[in-house]
Design a protein around this motif. Structure first.
Motif, mmCIF file in Angstrom:
data_model
loop_
_atom_site.group_PDB
_atom_site.id
_atom_site.type_symbol
_atom_site.label_atom_id
_atom_site.label_comp_id
_atom_site.label_asym_id
_atom_site.label_seq_id
_atom_site.Cartn_x
_atom_site.Cartn_y
_atom_site.Cartn_z
ATOM 1 N N ALA A 104 0.823 -1.207 0.000
ATOM 2 C CA ALA A 104 0.000 0.000 0.000
ATOM 3 C C ALA A 104 0.859 1.260 0.000
ATOM 4 O O ALA A 104 0.547 2.245 -0.692
ATOM 5 C CB ALA A 104 -0.934 -0.017 1.209
ATOM 6 N N GLU A 105 1.944 1.261 0.751
ATOM 7 C CA GLU A 105 2.830 2.428 0.800
ATOM 8 C C GLU A 105 3.511 2.655 -0.546
ATOM 9 O O GLU A 105 3.682 3.797 -0.985
ATOM 10 C CB GLU A 105 3.864 2.231 1.905
ATOM 11 N N TYR A 106 3.879 1.561 -1.215
ATOM 12 C CA TYR A 106 4.528 1.685 -2.515
ATOM 13 C C TYR A 106 3.521 2.086 -3.596
ATOM 14 O O TYR A 106 3.887 2.746 -4.580
ATOM 15 C CB TYR A 106 5.209 0.371 -2.892
ATOM 16 N N LEU A 107 2.260 1.693 -3.439
ATOM 17 C CA LEU A 107 1.242 2.072 -4.419
ATOM 18 C C LEU A 107 1.005 3.576 -4.412
ATOM 19 O O LEU A 107 0.682 4.168 -5.452
ATOM 20 C CB LEU A 107 -0.061 1.315 -4.126
ATOM 21 N N LEU A 108 1.146 4.207 -3.262
ATOM 22 C CA LEU A 108 0.985 5.652 -3.195
ATOM 23 C C LEU A 108 2.039 6.356 -4.036
ATOM 24 O O LEU A 108 1.745 7.318 -4.770
ATOM 25 C CB LEU A 108 1.060 6.117 -1.738
ATOM 26 N N MET A 109 3.288 5.883 -3.956
ATOM 27 C CA MET A 109 4.338 6.466 -4.786
ATOM 28 C C MET A 109 4.099 6.171 -6.260
ATOM 29 O O MET A 109 4.357 7.016 -7.130
ATOM 30 C CB MET A 109 5.697 5.930 -4.347
ATOM 31 N N ALA A 110 3.572 4.975 -6.570
ATOM 32 C CA ALA A 110 3.273 4.652 -7.972
ATOM 33 C C ALA A 110 2.209 5.585 -8.518
ATOM 34 O O ALA A 110 2.294 6.047 -9.675
ATOM 35 C CB ALA A 110 2.827 3.197 -8.081
ATOM 36 N N ALA A 111 1.194 5.893 -7.706
ATOM 37 C CA ALA A 111 0.165 6.830 -8.149
ATOM 38 C C ALA A 111 0.754 8.213 -8.390
ATOM 39 O O ALA A 111 0.357 8.924 -9.340
ATOM 40 C CB ALA A 111 -0.948 6.891 -7.118
ATOM 41 N N MET A 112 1.719 8.613 -7.558
ATOM 42 C CA MET A 112 2.359 9.915 -7.741
ATOM 43 C C MET A 112 3.152 9.943 -9.037
ATOM 44 O O MET A 112 3.138 10.942 -9.777
ATOM 45 C CB MET A 112 3.263 10.222 -6.548
ATOM 46 N N LEU A 113 3.842 8.856 -9.378
ATOM 47 C CA LEU A 113 4.610 8.805 -10.626
ATOM 48 C C LEU A 113 3.682 8.899 -11.836
ATOM 49 O O LEU A 113 3.991 9.595 -12.822
ATOM 50 C CB LEU A 113 5.433 7.508 -10.672
ATOM 51 N N ILE A 114 2.554 8.196 -11.758
ATOM 52 C CA ILE A 114 1.615 8.236 -12.876
ATOM 53 C C ILE A 114 1.030 9.640 -13.024
ATOM 54 O O ILE A 114 0.841 10.152 -14.142
ATOM 55 C CB ILE A 114 0.517 7.186 -12.664
ATOM 56 N N GLU A 115 0.749 10.291 -11.906
ATOM 57 C CA GLU A 115 0.214 11.651 -11.966
ATOM 58 C C GLU A 115 1.220 12.615 -12.589
ATOM 59 O O GLU A 115 0.878 13.460 -13.430
ATOM 60 C CB GLU A 115 -0.160 12.122 -10.561
ATOM 61 N N ILE A 116 2.497 12.483 -12.189
ATOM 62 C CA ILE A 116 3.529 13.368 -12.753
ATOM 63 C C ILE A 116 3.673 13.127 -14.252
ATOM 64 O O ILE A 116 3.806 14.067 -15.054
ATOM 65 C CB ILE A 116 4.858 13.141 -12.014
ATOM 66 N N LYS A 117 3.616 11.835 -14.655
ATOM 67 C CA LYS A 117 3.740 11.523 -16.080
ATOM 68 C C LYS A 117 2.561 12.097 -16.859
ATOM 69 O O LYS A 117 2.736 12.650 -17.983
ATOM 70 C CB LYS A 117 3.815 10.017 -16.260
ATOM 71 N N SER A 118 1.363 12.010 -16.281
ATOM 72 C CA SER A 118 0.189 12.563 -16.981
ATOM 73 C C SER A 118 0.273 14.082 -17.090
ATOM 74 O O SER A 118 -0.140 14.678 -18.098
ATOM 75 C CB SER A 118 -1.075 12.145 -16.249
#
Length: 284
Positions: A104-118
């Motif tokens: 769950a903690e790593y998924l939060l960072m993954a969501a942040m990476l996807i947001e930055i890419k978008s």
């Protein structure tokens, strides 16, 4: 254990115990209460978290992200988010299958990476002042650089010599000889001892009247000779009651004079204990 066979044609041997295979030289997979176990029970349940293997140990999402960037020599100021996010998600998929709470903690960072890419794919919007908008990766880069500095500082601290790990504190125990330490004699104790000497002197009084010239210096020499070569002398041993009160008084004065000149020491182990006298110096 071997068993004699009734005929050489028989290919089988007697089983060692119930539930064991017929071939006795099979390698046991485990031991149960000391007995060999050649195959696992059919109803054996192994929890999913019984064994976990991590090829790389990371202390958090930033640690994993920094590892992926440094491993492939990416420029941290110009991170290729597509490649990094793809590798990051593959690692998250691995830990999701074993530990959902950790993922769950790593998924939060993954969501942040996807947001930055978008945000990078969208056309940039200029600010009200007409300046160029800030790079969406700037905040992530700042956090990565700060984390890397702290990690390097922690590694340098870990390399410093540590008590208990790299060296031990030297400890030396010295056994000192136990010498009795006599406390100082109070005036009251000295007075009580003197009164006891006078009581004993009255019990041995003589009625012979004589005139005798007594010298304090002479009795000082007598006291010093009495103490010579002896470690401690009891207070009462310095007085001779048979010679009368006059001699006792002069002897007592001589002892006080010697104590004043620091030639003798008057000591006592504890309150109401016997009083001892000794030389203040020890001749070679």
């Amino acid at each position: 254990m071997t068993t004699d066979l009734p005929a050489p044609e028989a290919p089988e041997t007697e089983s060692v115990g119930a539930g064991l295979p017929e071939v006795v030289d099979t390698v046991a997979v485990a031991k149960l209460y000391g007995a060999p176990l050649f195959e696992l029970p059919q109803d054996l349940y192994i929890p999913p978290d019984a064994l976990e293997v991590f090829l790389e140990a990371f202390e958090g999402p930033l640690d994993l992200l920094l590892y992926l960037i440094r491993k492939q020599n990416f420029n941290i100021l110009d991170i290729p988010l597509a490649d990094v996010t793809r590798q990051y998600l593959s690692y998250v998929d691995q830990i999701r299958s074993t530990n959902l709470e950790l993922a769950a903690e790593y998924l939060l960072m993954a969501a942040m990476l996807i947001e930055i890419k978008s945000r990078m794919l969208l056309p940039p919007k200029k600010t009200e002042e007409g300046e160029e908008p800030e790079d969406p990766r700037a905040e992530l880069v700042r956090r990565l650089l700060e984390y890397e500095q702290i990690k390097l500082a922690a590694a340098k601290l870990d390399q410093l010599p540590l008590l208990g790990r790299d060296f031990l504190r030297a400890q030396v125990y010295i056994e000192q000889s136990l010498k009795p330490r006599f406390p100082d004699v109070s005036i009251d104790e000295l007075r009580e001892a003197w009164l006891e000497i006078l009581k004993r002197a009255k019990l041995t009084q003589h009625h012979k009247i004589t005139r005798e010239e007594l010298s304090v210096r002479e009795h000082m020499s007598i006291v010093l000779r009495t103490l010579q070569g002896r470690r401690f002398v009891e207070f009462q041993e310095l007085f001779d009651p048979s010679r009368g009160p006059q001699v006792l008084v002069v002897t007592f004065i001589a002892m006080l004079e010697l104590a004043r000149e620091r030639l003798i020491e008057v000591t006592q182990a504890e309150a109401y204990a016997p009083i001892y006298v000794r030389l203040a110096y020890q001749p070679a």
